[in-house]
Structures are given as C-alpha cells and as structure tokens.
Design a protein around this motif. Structure first.
Motif, short mmCIF file in Angstrom:
data_model
loop_
_atom_site.label_atom_id
_atom_site.label_comp_id
_atom_site.label_asym_id
_atom_site.label_seq_id
_atom_site.Cartn_x
_atom_site.Cartn_y
_atom_site.Cartn_z
N VAL A 38 0.76 -1.10 0.07
CA VAL A 38 -0.04 -0.04 -0.07
C VAL A 38 0.87 1.16 -0.14
O VAL A 38 1.77 1.65 0.85
CB VAL A 38 -0.98 0.01 1.41
CG1 VAL A 38 -1.74 1.43 1.19
CG2 VAL A 38 -1.73 -1.15 1.44
N ASP A 41 -2.82 4.86 -1.27
CA ASP A 41 -4.35 4.68 -1.04
C ASP A 41 -5.11 5.42 -2.12
O ASP A 41 -6.39 5.74 -1.78
CB ASP A 41 -4.77 5.07 0.26
CG ASP A 41 -4.38 4.07 1.35
OD1 ASP A 41 -4.65 2.87 1.05
OD2 ASP A 41 -4.01 4.58 2.64
N CYS A 48 0.32 -1.82 -5.46
CA CYS A 48 -0.70 -2.64 -5.01
C CYS A 48 -1.08 -3.68 -6.28
O CYS A 48 -2.38 -4.28 -6.08
CB CYS A 48 -2.02 -2.17 -4.31
SG CYS A 48 -2.68 -1.16 -5.26
N CYS A 60 -6.06 -1.48 -4.45
CA CYS A 60 -6.64 -0.52 -3.38
C CYS A 60 -7.69 0.00 -4.10
O CYS A 60 -8.69 0.93 -3.41
CB CYS A 60 -5.53 0.67 -3.17
SG CYS A 60 -5.09 1.48 -4.62
#
Length: 161
Positions: A38, A41, A48, A60
């Motif tokens: 991660v 985000d 990811c 994500c």
C-alpha cells in the motif's frame, strides 16, 4: 459479516469482510500476503497491483467482495513452488531493476500483464505501460531494461540515461 471466497495463488481462500474492505487489505491483513504493498491509497502508485482473472488490477481500487469467485495472483504466487524465479523476476534481478524494493511487486505484476498482452514491446511501449507505477529510486531505466530482457529482446543497445 459477509464471507468472500476466491482462489489466491492457486489455493482456495476465504474470510469475513466488511463491505468497505479493499482487496489489498484482505490480502495483507486476512491472508498475510504482505508482498502487495500500500503506497498511496489513491490508485496513483501501482504498488498494490495484483492479477484478478488474469488482468492487472490495483488492489486498492477494488473491494474484496468484488473478488468473490475470482482467481487472484499476487507477487507471492509468481515464483515456482521450489523458489525458482519467474522470468520477469529473474530479469529484474539480473538487470538491477530494483533498489529499495517497495515498488518491485507492483512493477513485476504490471510487467507480467504487459508481456501477456504484448510479448515484444518497444521501449516506448514499456514506459507508457508503466505510467501508473511510481518508483522513487531507480529512474525506471533498469526496470524498462529488465522488462525488455524478460521479453527476450537484446537490451545491450538500450543506452543508459
């Protein structure tokens, strides 16, 4: 809580998830597959990236519940069971396509997706495909070189930047 069932790296996987649980959180927190990173985000960095039913997906940006019944491949499932590196992983190793390693799992997964779609990409096509992956250490040159080497192309002619 509802339960989600999927195949991850060739093995059945299931767990209880809230509706808001992201696939990356399920992989890392419920299945302890922490190679999927991660980084932002916000789907900007590509750390990811996993494959869902053979397609590169930023984990994500997908809810775990959306992966119900799918086949998910993470970086942990790329090497052979005996530890032999996948050709893309080996090319990253041979051509120094990593430094700190944080972006490497996402880069490898993106590279595998690119080569599945385009087995002999040009340098420009590799760079364009990696636009959604951020590396803060390497400047991308050796990553591009590694991907082209994994495709079987001669990389000696690629000039250093």
């Amino acid at each position: 809580m509802p339960q989600v069932n999927m195949t991850v790296n060739g093995k059945p996987a299931s767990g209880d998830v809230e509706g808001r649980t992201l696939l990356v959180e399920f992989l890392r927190d419920s299945l302890n597959l922490t190679g999927t990173h991660v980084g932002c985000d916000t789907s900007q960095c590509g750390a990811c990236v996993v494959h869902v039913n053979g397609k590169a997906v930023k984990a994500c940006t997908m809810f775990a519940a959306e992966a119900e019944g799918t086949e998910v491949l993470t970086i942990e499932g790329v090497a052979a069971p005996d530890g032999t590196l996948d050709p893309v992983q080996d090319a990253f190793h041979q051509h120094h396509g990593l430094q700190c390693g944080f972006c490497t799992p996402g880069m490898v997964m993106s590279a595998k997706a690119l080569l599945a779609e385009n087995p002999k990409p040009t340098e420009a096509e590799v760079r364009d495909y990696l636009e959604g992956n951020i590396c803060r250490c390497t400047g991308y040159h050796n990553i591009v070189k590694a991907i082209m080497a994994a495709s079987g192309q001669d990389v000696e002619t690629i000039a250093a930047e």
